[in-house]
Design a protein around this motif. Structure first.
Motif, PDB file in Angstrom:
ATOM      1  N   ALA A   1      10.957 -18.644   3.078  1.00  0.00           N
ATOM      2  CA  ALA A   1      10.144 -19.655   2.400  1.00  0.00           C
ATOM      3  C   ALA A   1       9.454 -19.108   1.151  1.00  0.00           C
ATOM      4  N   ASP A   2       9.052 -17.856   1.198  1.00  0.00           N
ATOM      5  CA  ASP A   2       8.167 -17.328   0.167  1.00  0.00           C
ATOM      6  C   ASP A   2       8.913 -16.486  -0.877  1.00  0.00           C
ATOM      7  N   PRO A   3       9.166 -17.042  -2.047  1.00  0.00           N
ATOM      8  CA  PRO A   3       9.902 -16.267  -3.064  1.00  0.00           C
ATOM      9  C   PRO A   3       9.139 -15.029  -3.529  1.00  0.00           C
ATOM     10  N   LEU A   4       7.802 -15.067  -3.456  1.00  0.00           N
ATOM     11  CA  LEU A   4       7.050 -13.896  -3.904  1.00  0.00           C
ATOM     12  C   LEU A   4       7.345 -12.696  -3.012  1.00  0.00           C
ATOM     13  N   LEU A   5       7.513 -12.955  -1.725  1.00  0.00           N
ATOM     14  CA  LEU A   5       7.801 -11.860  -0.803  1.00  0.00           C
ATOM     15  C   LEU A   5       9.093 -11.153  -1.215  1.00  0.00           C
ATOM     16  N   ILE A   6      10.090 -11.940  -1.546  1.00  0.00           N
ATOM     17  CA  ILE A   6      11.380 -11.367  -1.967  1.00  0.00           C
ATOM     18  C   ILE A   6      11.204 -10.521  -3.224  1.00  0.00           C
ATOM     19  N   GLU A   7      10.490 -11.089  -4.157  1.00  0.00           N
ATOM     20  CA  GLU A   7      10.281 -10.409  -5.438  1.00  0.00           C
ATOM     21  C   GLU A   7       9.535  -9.086  -5.247  1.00  0.00           C
ATOM     22  N   VAL A   8       8.492  -9.145  -4.423  1.00  0.00           N
ATOM     23  CA  VAL A   8       7.686  -7.948  -4.180  1.00  0.00           C
ATOM     24  C   VAL A   8       8.536  -6.857  -3.535  1.00  0.00           C
ATOM     25  N   CYS A   9       9.370  -7.232  -2.585  1.00  0.00           N
ATOM     26  CA  CYS A   9      10.185  -6.230  -1.902  1.00  0.00           C
ATOM     27  C   CYS A   9      11.260  -5.661  -2.827  1.00  0.00           C
ATOM     28  N   ARG A  10      11.815  -6.505  -3.662  1.00  0.00           N
ATOM     29  CA  ARG A  10      12.785  -5.997  -4.656  1.00  0.00           C
ATOM     30  C   ARG A  10      12.150  -4.924  -5.519  1.00  0.00           C
ATOM     31  N   LYS A  11      10.887  -5.154  -5.879  1.00  0.00           N
ATOM     32  CA  LYS A  11      10.224  -4.241  -6.799  1.00  0.00           C
ATOM     33  C   LYS A  11       9.709  -2.977  -6.106  1.00  0.00           C
ATOM     34  N   PHE A  12       9.080  -3.156  -4.949  1.00  0.00           N
ATOM     35  CA  PHE A  12       8.389  -2.019  -4.336  1.00  0.00           C
ATOM     36  C   PHE A  12       9.166  -1.344  -3.205  1.00  0.00           C
ATOM     37  N   PHE A  13      10.164  -2.038  -2.683  1.00  0.00           N
ATOM     38  CA  PHE A  13      10.975  -1.444  -1.615  1.00  0.00           C
ATOM     39  C   PHE A  13      12.449  -1.528  -1.979  1.00  0.00           C
TER      40      PHE A  13
ATOM     41  N   LEU B   1       5.768  -4.002   7.663  1.00  0.00           N
ATOM     42  CA  LEU B   1       6.731  -2.917   7.812  1.00  0.00           C
ATOM     43  C   LEU B   1       6.290  -1.743   6.968  1.00  0.00           C
ATOM     44  N   THR B   2       6.823  -0.581   7.290  1.00  0.00           N
ATOM     45  CA  THR B   2       6.539   0.613   6.501  1.00  0.00           C
ATOM     46  C   THR B   2       7.851   1.265   6.100  1.00  0.00           C
ATOM     47  N   GLU B   3       7.793   1.889   4.962  1.00  0.00           N
ATOM     48  CA  GLU B   3       8.960   2.581   4.429  1.00  0.00           C
ATOM     49  C   GLU B   3       9.510   3.604   5.418  1.00  0.00           C
ATOM     50  N   LYS B   4       8.592   4.229   6.165  1.00  0.00           N
ATOM     51  CA  LYS B   4       9.023   5.304   7.049  1.00  0.00           C
ATOM     52  C   LYS B   4       9.802   4.827   8.263  1.00  0.00           C
ATOM     53  N   ASP B   5       9.399   3.708   8.853  1.00  0.00           N
ATOM     54  CA  ASP B   5      10.069   3.345  10.096  1.00  0.00           C
ATOM     55  C   ASP B   5      10.699   1.952  10.115  1.00  0.00           C
TER      56      ASP B   5
ATOM     57  N   LEU C   1       0.835  -1.194   0.000  1.00  0.00           N
ATOM     58  CA  LEU C   1       0.000   0.000   0.000  1.00  0.00           C
ATOM     59  C   LEU C   1       0.872   1.248   0.000  1.00  0.00           C
ATOM     60  N   GLU C   2       0.359   2.267  -0.646  1.00  0.00           N
ATOM     61  CA  GLU C   2       1.064   3.558  -0.634  1.00  0.00           C
ATOM     62  C   GLU C   2       0.305   4.482   0.313  1.00  0.00           C
ATOM     63  N   SER C   3       1.035   5.084   1.255  1.00  0.00           N
ATOM     64  CA  SER C   3       0.376   6.006   2.181  1.00  0.00           C
ATOM     65  C   SER C   3       1.182   7.288   2.275  1.00  0.00           C
ATOM     66  N   LYS C   4       0.519   8.358   2.640  1.00  0.00           N
ATOM     67  CA  LYS C   4       1.220   9.631   2.780  1.00  0.00           C
ATOM     68  C   LYS C   4       2.092   9.620   4.013  1.00  0.00           C
ATOM     69  N   GLU C   5       1.569   9.042   5.084  1.00  0.00           N
ATOM     70  CA  GLU C   5       2.246   9.193   6.363  1.00  0.00           C
ATOM     71  C   GLU C   5       3.389   8.208   6.549  1.00  0.00           C
ATOM     72  N   PHE C   6       3.222   6.998   6.052  1.00  0.00           N
ATOM     73  CA  PHE C   6       4.230   5.963   6.285  1.00  0.00           C
ATOM     74  C   PHE C   6       4.918   5.512   4.996  1.00  0.00           C
ATOM     75  N   GLY C   7       4.655   6.185   3.898  1.00  0.00           N
ATOM     76  CA  GLY C   7       5.201   5.727   2.628  1.00  0.00           C
ATOM     77  C   GLY C   7       4.597   4.383   2.279  1.00  0.00           C
ATOM     78  N   ARG C   8       5.385   3.525   1.673  1.00  0.00           N
ATOM     79  CA  ARG C   8       4.859   2.221   1.284  1.00  0.00           C
ATOM     80  C   ARG C   8       4.754   1.298   2.493  1.00  0.00           C
ATOM     81  N   ILE C   9       3.732   0.475   2.475  1.00  0.00           N
ATOM     82  CA  ILE C   9       3.469  -0.439   3.587  1.00  0.00           C
ATOM     83  C   ILE C   9       3.380  -1.854   3.050  1.00  0.00           C
ATOM     84  N   LEU C  10       4.103  -2.752   3.674  1.00  0.00           N
ATOM     85  CA  LEU C  10       4.032  -4.167   3.313  1.00  0.00           C
ATOM     86  C   LEU C  10       3.068  -4.855   4.266  1.00  0.00           C
TER      87      LEU C  10
END
Lengths: 283, 283, 283, 283
Positions: free
Chosen positions: D107-119, D53-57, D36-45
């Motif tokens: 365990a989850d390769p999708l998690l890695i992929e998603v974080c590479r792309k969005f974080f 986790l959030t991009e901000k903290d 998710l994209e948020s103003k206050e916390f940036g991207r949120i997983l």
């Protein structure tokens, strides 16, 4: 203040209303009762977390559940209201001079007391000399009556929890017996829009047509209720809700209303195609 | 996941819908457009944060704004739809073989594109050969037309923000001129329940009756819209919405619908007492 | 029941707490005061819609704002509490036998009354003979004092609205004058995390260092406050918050606490790198 | 737009964050993953509806779980990260030149992929040549290792659902075996504030002290996590987290940080009285 009450229409939809103040909260033997003050809907009556009625739009529900049969049945003298401890239906009924007897069967005395205190404009007629209040179980009360009433109004909450018994085939059969040979039974009939309620709708209708020769559904716009599209059931031994409507006589009685008018009567029974289908499925 | 979209009905009331997934979000030249996926309402189209329509109940709005005039006006050939880029009205219109020309004036091309992609069951008829799409300002478009259309349908958003011009007296006058001498104009007419919208309702009605000799209001149950009680305006130069209804002819056309039926037609125009009063106040 | 109170941390973040019941609501001359009952946080005090404190975690705030200076300053006899009508700081202060005089300046008598009634475990010591309560404006009160107190604790709400004056350079200067030559001033110092509050943090710190030779910031975990990371200011004429800590003496006093321990003292003043930077920017 | 994501801290408390846009949503074999994209916390997983986790903290969590042991253990060469597919811990680890080998078991390769792309700022070091990624079950992976690692970091989600096995006594025992004779194990240790999590906290601590001779808890302020007061466990065969801290050496490495500083180290291990009690109860 950001304090909001939410009425959950389904697990995935809720109507949220900002609360100015909570005026009352208590647990009775039967349910938790809350009264909330809101800017948009005025006072709100909540039972076990579900919105029961609001000061702003209760008139729609109470007029519709009362005046529709009263404009059809030509000589109602004795009425039984099952539930209805809030006094809204009684307020509408006492507008008819010809009425002789109004029996209200409300199991929970706290509900009556709370409405007297916090909704005086609704409960104002509970002291009318024609009104008798019975703090009893509606099912049991009706079971003991035979050929007594011209009109029974079932002001039940939803068919989950304590009110469940008011939605059974046996109960509708007992209502049939408690009515005179030209009696009419009205019940609140849930909404046709959300799946679970639509299913309840069907089930109720199915059970009623097994007891009453005439059974029709009519509708009203009640904004504070789930989907805003609310249904009522008109079950009758003899009178037809449209063919036997006598709007002129009703109008001459000079009953003041804010929603119901005989002019609306026919339209109320004209159901949208998808609702008609829903109902037809079980007929 | 606890992700909810709320449509604010007033500052103190909101309808909240659980979002399964956001399918689209972009800012066009005119507005921010979002498409949300929900369990209860299917896909939801949102413009500038306001709920525009849902997959589950858009049929009600689109049938009601289209078939009511089509069952009254005996020979509609040329129709103008102002707004309506979502394609819902067009989908209903193309069911009429006799229609020759459907002009759609939708300022925002992105809206059309988004609906084609995410609401194919709604936008499915935008490619019909009778349909012409104009990405223009509705006000300007109508101003240049005289004696061209049999029917104008104003599918405007609410009277705040960019759509404001579609609620002015001048605009209604221009629609009058763009219609043939027996033309009909239909507009979405807000809800009568919440104060601010009720006021808009009155204002619209007041402005329309200044241009059209016949102007009536009708209603439908649209659960996803504020209060669920939604109004439409029927403004006409010659045909009366009830007296000139030809239900038999309409039924013979075999148009499939899920809400509208000629049987409902009269009831739709029978307004509750409090709505009638609202409207009467400005007549 | 789905009734939730939300404390808005920013326009885009809020902490929402389910409310079991609203126990009190009234408008005083200064503010609207609400008391809510919740399962998770016990009773909650709300002023003008903002969460002030909760039964569950108020001890953290009150211990931290009180015992940190009391473990540093070797002989506190006279204390001034500005704000603090809830009694939480007083409860902590009266644990010190050596204290002779506690002046509490709380403008709003209703706040005191409400806390006495609904938070007895917090307001329990407001009747201590050493306590004098002044229902006066904190700014004016301090302005008239010179060389009177050993310790001033500023228990102010946020720097918006009525409490604004308690965040000015002039006010801090007046506090300086009201203190003895070895006096200490403690103030709640907002949170460093959200932008707007971080800015207030900086501004406060900047103003305090203009008046006091020693000015340090310390922190605590207060879950019900925005971000949960809360700061306090330690401003002093002579004593250093770390160098002059006398943990052994403090421990021997046998003061019961649930959060503060001298062992934590140093760690509280060790600010995370990003907070230190924030503060350094204005030093 | 009023679209809010809520992280449920308990059944009665939630942190709600306004969502600007949902950037990603998919169901992997293991979990539903949302960005998710948020103003206050940036991207949120978000995983299975819980805020991860959030991009901000996120920097706070990742610095604290990594640099605390790295400033104590004098010669870490081989590290195992269990979980940690987001890359945050790896990003901190690769700042240490002396590190030779970083095994990440996610365990989850999708998690890695998603974080590479969005974080990307978080996952940026997953391609470091020292990093090996194993898409395996953490429990099984550790069970097969003996005397291999200097440091194991358990970056587990909460102890409900799929990650449950990472909170068992058996697992901690296997970690013990996988470590060299002077190895250190760090784990995220939930929050001490809300009842249910406090209970998990205790249980974890109890299980760890059964395997490791040294086991201490430290804390950080992580605003986006429940209560904002987050704990970590430091379990060790030989090194003491405070006595063996070598802040000077760590500082000389010039590792850039935004939260961690050796100056904070001791304070992090100084737990508030009520948390210490909680922990003591099971020691």
């Amino acid at each position: 203040m950001e304090m909001w009450f939410s009425d959950e229409h389904t697990d995935n939809v809720k109507l949220s209303i900002r609360v100015e103040q909570q005026l009352f909260s208590a647990q009775s033997e039967f349910q938790r009762i809350d009264v909330l003050e809101s800017k948009e809907f005025g006072r709100i009556l909540v039972a076990d977390g579900d919105l029961m009625l609001t000061e702003k739009d209760e008139f729609i529900y109470h007029e519709m559940i009362t005046h529709v049969p009263m404009a059809v049945h030509p000589h109602v003298e004795k009425v039984l209201v099952i539930g209805g401890g809030d006094g809204g239906i009684v307020r509408e009924l006492v507008k008819y001079d010809a009425l002789e007897k109004i029996d209200v069967v409300e199991a929970d005395p706290l509900l009556i007391e709370v409405c007297r205190k916090f909704f005086p404009q609704m409960a104002c007629s509970m002291n009318d000399p024609r009104v008798s209040i019975f703090n009893e179980d509606g099912l049991r009360f009706v079971r003991s009556k035979s050929d007594v009433y011209d009109l029974i109004i079932i002001d039940s909450p939803n068919p989950f929890g304590p009110g469940e018994g008011l939605f059974t085939k046996e109960f509708y059969g007992n209502c049939y017996n408690a009515l005179h040979s030209d009696g009419v039974m009205i019940n609140q009939h849930e909404s046709p829009f959300y799946k679970e309620e639509a299913f309840q709708c069907q089930r109720m209708h199915k059970r009623i047509i097994e007891s009453f020769p005439i059974s029709k559904i009519y509708q009203a716009h009640i904004p504070s209720y789930p989907s805003g599209h609310w249904l009522f059931g008109f079950a009758s031994k003899q009178y037809h809700p449209l063919n036997d409507l006598d709007g002129v006589t009703w109008t001459l009685k000079g009953i003041p209303t804010r929603y119901y008018l005989p002019r609306l009567h026919q339209g109320m029974f004209a159901l949208p195609a998808y609702v008609e289908e829903l109902v037809k499925d079980v007929e």
